[in-house]
Motif scaffolding. Structure first.
Motif, PDB file in Angstrom:
ATOM      1  N   PHE A  45      -8.848   7.163  -8.816  1.00 13.91           N
ATOM      2  CA  PHE A  45      -7.821   6.732  -7.870  1.00 13.91           C
ATOM      3  C   PHE A  45      -8.269   5.458  -7.161  1.00 13.91           C
ATOM      4  CE2 PHE A  45      -6.139  11.304  -6.861  1.00 13.91           C
ATOM      5  CZ  PHE A  45      -5.866  11.495  -8.203  1.00 13.91           C
ATOM      6  N   ASP A  46      -7.336   4.758  -6.579  1.00 15.83           N
ATOM      7  CA  ASP A  46      -7.646   3.611  -5.735  1.00 15.83           C
ATOM      8  C   ASP A  46      -7.751   4.107  -4.299  1.00 15.83           C
ATOM      9  OD1 ASP A  46      -8.158   1.027  -4.959  1.00 15.83           O
ATOM     10  OD2 ASP A  46      -6.279   0.202  -5.691  1.00 15.83           O
ATOM     11  N   LYS A  47      -8.327   3.280  -3.406  1.00 16.05           N
ATOM     12  CA  LYS A  47      -8.507   3.703  -2.020  1.00 16.05           C
ATOM     13  C   LYS A  47      -8.387   2.519  -1.075  1.00 16.05           C
ATOM     14  CE  LYS A  47     -12.646   4.614  -0.437  1.00 16.05           C
ATOM     15  NZ  LYS A  47     -13.955   5.212  -0.083  1.00 16.05           N
ATOM     16  N   ILE A  48      -7.705   2.752   0.036  1.00 14.10           N
ATOM     17  CA  ILE A  48      -7.681   1.817   1.157  1.00 14.10           C
ATOM     18  C   ILE A  48      -8.277   2.562   2.340  1.00 14.10           C
ATOM     19  CG2 ILE A  48      -6.235   0.601   2.829  1.00 14.10           C
ATOM     20  CD1 ILE A  48      -4.197   0.119   0.627  1.00 14.10           C
ATOM     21  N   GLY A  49      -9.268   1.959   2.971  1.00 15.12           N
ATOM     22  CA  GLY A  49      -9.857   2.550   4.164  1.00 15.12           C
ATOM     23  C   GLY A  49      -9.163   2.031   5.409  1.00 15.12           C
ATOM     24  N   VAL A  50      -8.913   2.919   6.346  1.00 13.82           N
ATOM     25  CA  VAL A  50      -8.347   2.484   7.629  1.00 13.82           C
ATOM     26  C   VAL A  50      -9.267   1.438   8.255  1.00 13.82           C
ATOM     27  CG1 VAL A  50      -7.769   3.249   9.972  1.00 13.82           C
ATOM     28  CG2 VAL A  50      -7.032   4.612   8.007  1.00 13.82           C
ATOM     29  N   ASP A  51     -10.574   1.548   8.006  1.00 14.22           N
ATOM     30  CA  ASP A  51     -11.522   0.561   8.540  1.00 14.22           C
ATOM     31  C   ASP A  51     -11.283  -0.836   7.989  1.00 14.22           C
ATOM     32  OD1 ASP A  51     -12.676   2.548  10.036  1.00 14.22           O
ATOM     33  OD2 ASP A  51     -14.453   2.766   8.780  1.00 14.22           O
ATOM     34  N   ASP A  52     -10.520  -0.961   6.903  1.00 13.56           N
ATOM     35  CA  ASP A  52     -10.146  -2.293   6.401  1.00 13.56           C
ATOM     36  C   ASP A  52      -9.314  -3.056   7.427  1.00 13.56           C
ATOM     37  OD1 ASP A  52     -11.369  -1.850   3.973  1.00 13.56           O
ATOM     38  OD2 ASP A  52      -9.525  -1.765   2.811  1.00 13.56           O
ATOM     39  N   PHE A  53      -8.778  -2.341   8.408  1.00 13.94           N
ATOM     40  CA  PHE A  53      -7.881  -2.944   9.391  1.00 13.94           C
ATOM     41  C   PHE A  53      -8.539  -3.094  10.763  1.00 13.94           C
ATOM     42  CE2 PHE A  53      -5.444  -1.225   5.984  1.00 13.94           C
ATOM     43  CZ  PHE A  53      -4.539  -2.241   5.710  1.00 13.94           C
ATOM     44  N   LEU A  54      -9.858  -3.148  10.763  1.00 11.68           N
ATOM     45  CA  LEU A  54     -10.611  -3.353  11.993  1.00 11.68           C
ATOM     46  C   LEU A  54     -10.403  -4.785  12.485  1.00 11.68           C
ATOM     47  CD1 LEU A  54     -12.730  -1.835  13.767  1.00 11.68           C
ATOM     48  CD2 LEU A  54     -14.482  -3.001  12.412  1.00 11.68           C
ATOM     49  N   LEU A  55     -10.416  -4.950  13.794  1.00 11.50           N
ATOM     50  CA  LEU A  55     -10.391  -6.278  14.397  1.00 11.50           C
ATOM     51  C   LEU A  55     -11.827  -6.770  14.556  1.00 11.50           C
ATOM     52  CD1 LEU A  55      -7.896  -5.986  17.403  1.00 11.50           C
ATOM     53  CD2 LEU A  55      -7.773  -7.660  15.564  1.00 11.50           C
ATOM     54  N   TYR A  75      -3.374  -2.036  13.785  1.00 10.99           N
ATOM     55  CA  TYR A  75      -2.484  -0.949  13.371  1.00 10.99           C
ATOM     56  C   TYR A  75      -1.184  -1.426  12.766  1.00 10.99           C
ATOM     57  CZ  TYR A  75      -4.924   3.235  14.546  1.00 10.99           C
ATOM     58  OH  TYR A  75      -5.813   4.259  14.528  1.00 10.99           O
ATOM     59  N   ASP A  76      -0.619  -2.491  13.307  1.00 13.40           N
ATOM     60  CA  ASP A  76       0.643  -2.977  12.742  1.00 13.40           C
ATOM     61  C   ASP A  76       0.478  -3.343  11.269  1.00 13.40           C
ATOM     62  OD1 ASP A  76       1.858  -2.602  15.179  1.00 13.40           O
ATOM     63  OD2 ASP A  76       1.763  -4.712  15.772  1.00 13.40           O
ATOM     64  N   GLU A  77      -0.660  -3.915  10.930  1.00 14.44           N
ATOM     65  CA  GLU A  77      -0.909  -4.291   9.536  1.00 14.44           C
ATOM     66  C   GLU A  77      -1.123  -3.054   8.654  1.00 14.44           C
ATOM     67  OE1 GLU A  77      -3.754  -7.545   9.061  1.00 14.44           O
ATOM     68  OE2 GLU A  77      -3.335  -8.099  11.144  1.00 14.44           O
ATOM     69  N   LEU A  78      -1.818  -2.037   9.183  1.00 14.40           N
ATOM     70  CA  LEU A  78      -1.984  -0.783   8.437  1.00 14.40           C
ATOM     71  C   LEU A  78      -0.632  -0.138   8.185  1.00 14.40           C
ATOM     72  CD1 LEU A  78      -3.550   1.668   7.279  1.00 14.40           C
ATOM     73  CD2 LEU A  78      -3.705   2.525   9.639  1.00 14.40           C
ATOM     74  N   LEU A  79       0.185  -0.044   9.219  1.00 12.99           N
ATOM     75  CA  LEU A  79       1.510   0.554   9.059  1.00 12.99           C
ATOM     76  C   LEU A  79       2.336  -0.221   8.045  1.00 12.99           C
ATOM     77  CD1 LEU A  79       2.388   1.363  12.791  1.00 12.99           C
ATOM     78  CD2 LEU A  79       1.455   2.903  11.070  1.00 12.99           C
TER      79      LEU A  79
END
Length: 156
Positions: A45-55, A75-79
């Motif tokens: 599977f592929d994966k995106i980590g929420v941590d990819d959206f850290l400031l 968060y806006d970018e994650l959403l």
């Protein structure tokens, strides 16, 4: 009603998703990344980590205050990324680059050509829940959380 599942049941449910999105959420140090990485490696599977959206830390509020959404996340970018994946099967975003501690100038393009894990604290954000074919919340016992926190140097 949430169901408590064993690892074999979680893996079987993940395999059954097809080309959908799978959320893996839980408390810090509960085993979210471990589970998501295991699923990713064993099933391709592929994966995106929420941590990819850290400031970057320079953009964190000072002093930081407890808040949700967390003030150190984009968060806006994650959403937007998850909503785009759910609606079109594609998204593009600029991940956080841990080597430079900044947002990468290189966009990451992701598609639902295979199942995709969204992993991290708040992957089950209320605005995202309906986007997922499978929702997993990882819990761990107190002793394991404390040990994992200690190993990571989180001061517990």
């Amino acid at each position: 009603m949430p169901k408590i599942a064993r690892m074999e049941e979680v893996l079987a449910a993940a395999r059954a998703v097809g080309r959908g999105l799978i959320a893996v959420d839980g408390l810090p140090c509960a085993g979210k990344s471990t589970l998501a990485t295991h699923i990713q490696r064993t099933h391709g599977f592929d994966k995106i980590g929420v941590d990819d959206f850290l400031l970057p830390q320079a953009r964190w509020p000072s002093p930081p205050t407890p808040a949700f959404p967390f003030q150190f996340m984009r968060y806006d970018e994650l959403l937007a990324a998850v909503h785009s994946l759910a609606a079109t099967g594609r998204c593009s975003y600029a991940p956080f680059d841990w080597a430079t501690l900044s947002v990468s100038p290189q966009k990451r393009n992701v598609s639902l050509a295979r199942p995709l894990l969204i992993e991290g604290v708040s992957a089950l954000h209320p605005d995202l829940c309906e986007s997922y074919a499978l929702r997993i919340f990882v819990e761990s016992d107190r002793e394991s959380l404390i040990e994992s926190s200690r190993v990571r140097g989180l001061g517990l």
